[in-house]
Design a protein around this motif. Structure first.
Motif, PDB file in Angstrom:
ATOM      1  N   PRO A  90       0.805  -1.232   0.000  1.00  0.00           N
ATOM      2  CA  PRO A  90       0.000   0.000   0.000  1.00  0.00           C
ATOM      3  C   PRO A  90       0.837   1.281   0.000  1.00  0.00           C
ATOM      4  O   PRO A  90       0.360   2.338  -0.388  1.00  0.00           O
ATOM      5  N   ASN A  91       2.108   1.180   0.432  1.00  0.00           N
ATOM      6  CA  ASN A  91       2.950   2.368   0.575  1.00  0.00           C
ATOM      7  C   ASN A  91       3.730   2.628  -0.716  1.00  0.00           C
ATOM      8  O   ASN A  91       4.920   2.327  -0.833  1.00  0.00           O
ATOM      9  N   THR A  92       3.048   3.199  -1.699  1.00  0.00           N
ATOM     10  CA  THR A  92       3.668   3.445  -2.998  1.00  0.00           C
ATOM     11  C   THR A  92       4.761   4.506  -2.919  1.00  0.00           C
ATOM     12  O   THR A  92       5.772   4.420  -3.632  1.00  0.00           O
ATOM     13  N   LYS A  93       4.598   5.503  -2.045  1.00  0.00           N
ATOM     14  CA  LYS A  93       5.581   6.589  -1.939  1.00  0.00           C
ATOM     15  C   LYS A  93       6.945   6.063  -1.494  1.00  0.00           C
ATOM     16  O   LYS A  93       7.982   6.466  -2.017  1.00  0.00           O
ATOM     17  N   LEU A  94       6.958   5.173  -0.501  1.00  0.00           N
ATOM     18  CA  LEU A  94       8.212   4.607  -0.010  1.00  0.00           C
ATOM     19  C   LEU A  94       8.909   3.812  -1.119  1.00  0.00           C
ATOM     20  O   LEU A  94      10.129   3.924  -1.307  1.00  0.00           O
ATOM     21  N   ILE A  95       8.139   3.031  -1.852  1.00  0.00           N
ATOM     22  CA  ILE A  95       8.698   2.210  -2.925  1.00  0.00           C
ATOM     23  C   ILE A  95       9.242   3.096  -4.046  1.00  0.00           C
ATOM     24  O   ILE A  95      10.319   2.844  -4.593  1.00  0.00           O
ATOM     25  N   THR A  96       8.507   4.168  -4.380  1.00  0.00           N
ATOM     26  CA  THR A  96       8.958   5.096  -5.420  1.00  0.00           C
ATOM     27  C   THR A  96      10.241   5.806  -5.002  1.00  0.00           C
ATOM     28  O   THR A  96      11.179   5.954  -5.803  1.00  0.00           O
TER      29      THR A  96
END
Length: 343
Positions: free
Chosen positions: A154-160
């Protein structure tokens, strides 16, 4: 963590996986004995990679009885990428006198060095391999359809953020192999997803590509990179007869020496840690070669290459097969599969 919470009833193995492990560990043990018989200088050094780490890997595999474990392992990989990036950045800042936190012991342990001259940069560090793997891993996650991805990630920002950090450092590393595979990674990921019946909307991912391009342009402008030098370095990947491309000439020499050595013992090879006469790239560890797959052929022969290659291909094939059954399986398996195929 696994030792503290160890419960034998939590460990379970698939019979095929266990059989593959036994075949691989037996093959590794055999090739260690061959290396010892042939007095190979690096046999004990590489035995950890081929014998000890597979045992540790099997230990962790036993905990994957429940699919809920996978996201924890995945975020562990992502965090390792972030920490590796910050450690390299810290070492770069130390080198140029902007920061003084890490002592020389850490530099030496990582084999760290940074080169900057004439508008070109090059970074050496053992954990760049971790950065590269995490780059492929995070890119694979972001390429997953949003409808199935958010259930696990769910944490797309961290992955990006992790993807951008890894991409920038791989660019700054000056390692042409990382550049080439990094550029090809989206193609490899899309191909793996296609074969796994996972639809990827390429247009949605122009955003991530745009971020990397904008950052690259900014770095070129801010650090005054030499465009011609970068183009020359990248294009030299495919040139093997130019005296100016010294590393390529050494790889060609390496290839010839390994093939000539393999031809003398094509079935069983010379054993792990063996050295091909006529090509010593690293005097301290002469058994290490950039052409690792050709080195594997030289050291383990046709039989060894068949065993190791079949095992990896089985993992990739089985992962794709399971991914076709459900989107949840695809989210859990395919990012790991893309690391294997990317490498």
């Amino acid at each position: 963590g696994s030792i503290v919470t160890l419960n034998v009833t939590h460990i379970k193995y698939n019979k095929i996986v266990l059989c593959l492990f036994l075949v691989n560990i037996a093959a590794s043990f055999f090739y260690i004995l061959v290396g010892l018989f042939n007095k190979s200088p690096g046999v004990l050094k590489v035995s950890t990679v081929y014998f000890v780490w597979p045992i540790l890997f099997l230990y962790f595999v036993g905990f994957f009885k429940d699919t809920k474990v996978v996201p924890y392992i995945s975020y562990g990989i992502i965090i390792s990428g972030i920490l590796s990036c910050f450690l390299i950045i810290n070492n770069i800042l130390n080198t140029f006198g902007y920061l003084s936190i890490t002592n020389n012991t850490v530099y030496e342990a990582l084999g760290f060095s940074v080169f900057w001259e004439g508008g070109f940069t090059k970074i050496s560090s053992t954990n760049l391999v971790t950065v590269f793997c995490v780059y492929v891993f995070t890119l694979s996650i972001l390429f997953l359809p949003k409808s199935i991805r958010l259930a696990v990630y769910p944490n797309t920002k961290l992955i990006t953020l992790t993807l951008v950090l890894c991409a920038v450092l791989l660019f700054l590393s000056g390692r042409r192999a990382f550049w080439l595979v990094g550029i090809l990674s989206p193609v490899i990921i899309v191909l793996v997803y296609y074969l796994s019946n996972v639809k990827v909307n390429i247009r949605r991912y122009f955003f991530y590509i745009s971020i990397v391009l904008v950052i690259s342009v900014f770095l070129f402008a801010y650090l005054a990179f030499d465009n011609d030098r970068f183009i020359q370095e990248f294009s030299s990947i495919f040139v093997f007869d130019d005296p100016g491309a010294e590393s390529n000439l050494l790889r060609k020499e390496q290839y010839n020496a390994l093939i000539q050595g393999w031809q003398k013992s094509p079935i069983w090879g010379y054993g792990l840690g063996s050295v091909a006469p006529g090509s010593i790239r690293d005097p301290i560890a002469p058994w290490n070669y950039e052409l690792s797959y050709i080195a594997l052929l030289f050291q383990t022969g046709i039989i060894g290459v068949i065993i190791y290659t079949f095992s990896i291909c089985w993992i990739v094939f089985k992962s794709m097969q399971l991914s076709k059954k459900s989107g949840y399986n695809a989210v859990l398996l395919l990012p790991f599969t893309c690391i294997v195929t990317g490498k």
